[in-house]
Motif scaffolding. Structure first.
Motif, short mmCIF file in Angstrom:
data_model
loop_
_atom_site.label_atom_id
_atom_site.label_comp_id
_atom_site.label_asym_id
_atom_site.label_seq_id
_atom_site.Cartn_x
_atom_site.Cartn_y
_atom_site.Cartn_z
N CYS A 11 0.85 -1.19 0.00
CA CYS A 11 0.00 0.00 0.00
C CYS A 11 0.89 1.24 0.00
O CYS A 11 1.83 1.33 0.78
CB CYS A 11 -0.89 -0.02 1.23
SG CYS A 11 -1.86 1.47 1.44
N GLN A 12 0.61 2.19 -0.87
CA GLN A 12 1.46 3.38 -0.98
C GLN A 12 1.32 4.30 0.22
O GLN A 12 2.12 5.20 0.40
CB GLN A 12 1.11 4.15 -2.27
CG GLN A 12 1.60 3.39 -3.49
CD GLN A 12 1.39 4.19 -4.76
OE1 GLN A 12 1.17 5.39 -4.74
NE2 GLN A 12 1.46 3.52 -5.88
N ILE A 13 0.30 4.11 1.01
CA ILE A 13 0.09 4.96 2.18
C ILE A 13 0.63 4.31 3.44
O ILE A 13 1.47 4.87 4.12
CB ILE A 13 -1.40 5.32 2.34
CG1 ILE A 13 -1.91 6.10 1.12
CG2 ILE A 13 -1.67 6.09 3.62
CD1 ILE A 13 -1.27 7.46 0.90
N CYS A 14 0.16 3.11 3.75
CA CYS A 14 0.55 2.50 5.03
C CYS A 14 1.57 1.37 4.88
O CYS A 14 2.10 0.89 5.87
CB CYS A 14 -0.68 2.04 5.79
SG CYS A 14 -1.55 0.69 5.00
N GLY A 15 1.84 0.92 3.65
CA GLY A 15 2.87 -0.09 3.44
C GLY A 15 2.42 -1.53 3.66
O GLY A 15 3.24 -2.43 3.66
N ILE A 20 -1.17 -7.59 -6.12
CA ILE A 20 -0.42 -6.80 -7.10
C ILE A 20 -1.32 -5.89 -7.94
O ILE A 20 -0.89 -4.84 -8.42
CB ILE A 20 0.44 -7.73 -7.99
CG1 ILE A 20 1.61 -6.96 -8.61
CG2 ILE A 20 -0.39 -8.44 -9.06
CD1 ILE A 20 2.95 -7.51 -8.21
N ALA A 21 -2.58 -6.25 -8.09
CA ALA A 21 -3.50 -5.44 -8.89
C ALA A 21 -3.94 -4.17 -8.17
O ALA A 21 -4.41 -3.23 -8.80
CB ALA A 21 -4.72 -6.26 -9.26
N GLU A 22 -3.75 -4.13 -6.85
CA GLU A 22 -4.18 -2.97 -6.07
C GLU A 22 -3.02 -2.02 -5.83
O GLU A 22 -1.86 -2.43 -5.92
CB GLU A 22 -4.72 -3.43 -4.71
CG GLU A 22 -5.79 -4.49 -4.77
CD GLU A 22 -7.15 -3.91 -5.07
OE1 GLU A 22 -7.39 -2.76 -4.68
OE2 GLU A 22 -7.95 -4.60 -5.70
N THR A 23 -3.33 -0.75 -5.54
CA THR A 23 -2.26 0.16 -5.16
C THR A 23 -2.44 0.61 -3.72
O THR A 23 -1.49 1.03 -3.08
CB THR A 23 -2.24 1.41 -6.06
OG1 THR A 23 -3.56 1.81 -6.34
CG2 THR A 23 -1.48 1.16 -7.34
N LEU A 24 -3.66 0.54 -3.22
CA LEU A 24 -3.94 0.96 -1.86
C LEU A 24 -4.81 -0.10 -1.19
O LEU A 24 -5.56 -0.81 -1.85
CB LEU A 24 -4.67 2.31 -1.88
CG LEU A 24 -3.91 3.45 -2.57
CD1 LEU A 24 -4.84 4.55 -2.99
CD2 LEU A 24 -2.81 4.00 -1.70
N CYS A 25 -4.71 -0.21 0.14
CA CYS A 25 -5.35 -1.33 0.84
C CYS A 25 -6.81 -1.07 1.21
O CYS A 25 -7.59 -2.00 1.29
CB CYS A 25 -4.55 -1.71 2.06
SG CYS A 25 -4.59 -0.47 3.36
N GLU A 27 -10.38 1.98 1.76
CA GLU A 27 -11.02 3.26 1.44
C GLU A 27 -10.29 4.40 2.15
O GLU A 27 -10.07 5.45 1.57
CB GLU A 27 -12.48 3.27 1.91
CG GLU A 27 -13.52 2.90 0.85
CD GLU A 27 -13.25 3.42 -0.57
OE1 GLU A 27 -13.20 4.64 -0.75
OE2 GLU A 27 -13.09 2.60 -1.49
N GLU A 28 -9.92 4.16 3.40
CA GLU A 28 -9.26 5.19 4.19
C GLU A 28 -7.95 5.61 3.52
O GLU A 28 -7.67 6.79 3.38
CB GLU A 28 -9.00 4.64 5.59
CG GLU A 28 -8.81 5.74 6.62
CD GLU A 28 -8.14 5.23 7.88
OE1 GLU A 28 -8.50 4.14 8.35
OE2 GLU A 28 -7.24 5.94 8.37
N CYS A 29 -7.18 4.63 3.08
CA CYS A 29 -5.92 4.93 2.43
C CYS A 29 -6.16 5.62 1.09
O CYS A 29 -5.41 6.50 0.71
CB CYS A 29 -5.11 3.66 2.24
SG CYS A 29 -4.26 3.19 3.75
N GLN A 34 -5.70 10.53 -2.07
CA GLN A 34 -6.30 11.63 -2.84
C GLN A 34 -5.93 12.98 -2.24
O GLN A 34 -5.57 13.90 -2.96
CB GLN A 34 -7.83 11.49 -2.83
CG GLN A 34 -8.33 10.23 -3.52
CD GLN A 34 -8.56 10.47 -5.00
OE1 GLN A 34 -9.26 11.38 -5.38
NE2 GLN A 34 -7.95 9.64 -5.81
N THR A 35 -6.01 13.08 -0.92
CA THR A 35 -5.66 14.33 -0.24
C THR A 35 -4.20 14.67 -0.51
O THR A 35 -3.87 15.82 -0.81
CB THR A 35 -5.88 14.18 1.28
OG1 THR A 35 -7.13 13.53 1.49
CG2 THR A 35 -5.91 15.53 1.96
#
Ligand code: ZN
Length: 63
Positions: A11-15, A20-25, A27-29, A34-35
């Motif tokens: 996950c690009q936010i929390c790691g 592999i198809a996802e970039t973030l884990c 909704e919160e991330c 987005q922010t």
């Protein structure tokens, strides 16, 4: 011993490890991401604004 893990990314936010198809884990991330993107865009615009301002100052200052 290294355990073989299925292909995954983080996950690009929390790691957190995610498929592999996802970039973030979650909704919160996604919202946090987005922010972050919006803030980064704002910073880029401000930078361009500042550069333009400095350029104008420099041009008028050297005449
Ligand atoms: Zn996450």
């Amino acid at each position: 011993m290294v355990e073989k893990v299925a292909q995954h990314t983080h996950c690009q936010i929390c790691g957190k490890a995610i498929p592999i198809a996802e970039t973030l884990c979650s909704e919160e991330c996604k919202q946090r991401y987005q922010t972050m993107v919006k803030k980064r865009k704002m910073l880029v615009y401000i930078m361009y604004g500042l550069i333009a301002f400095i350029l104008v100052l420099f041009l008028f200052g050297s005449i």
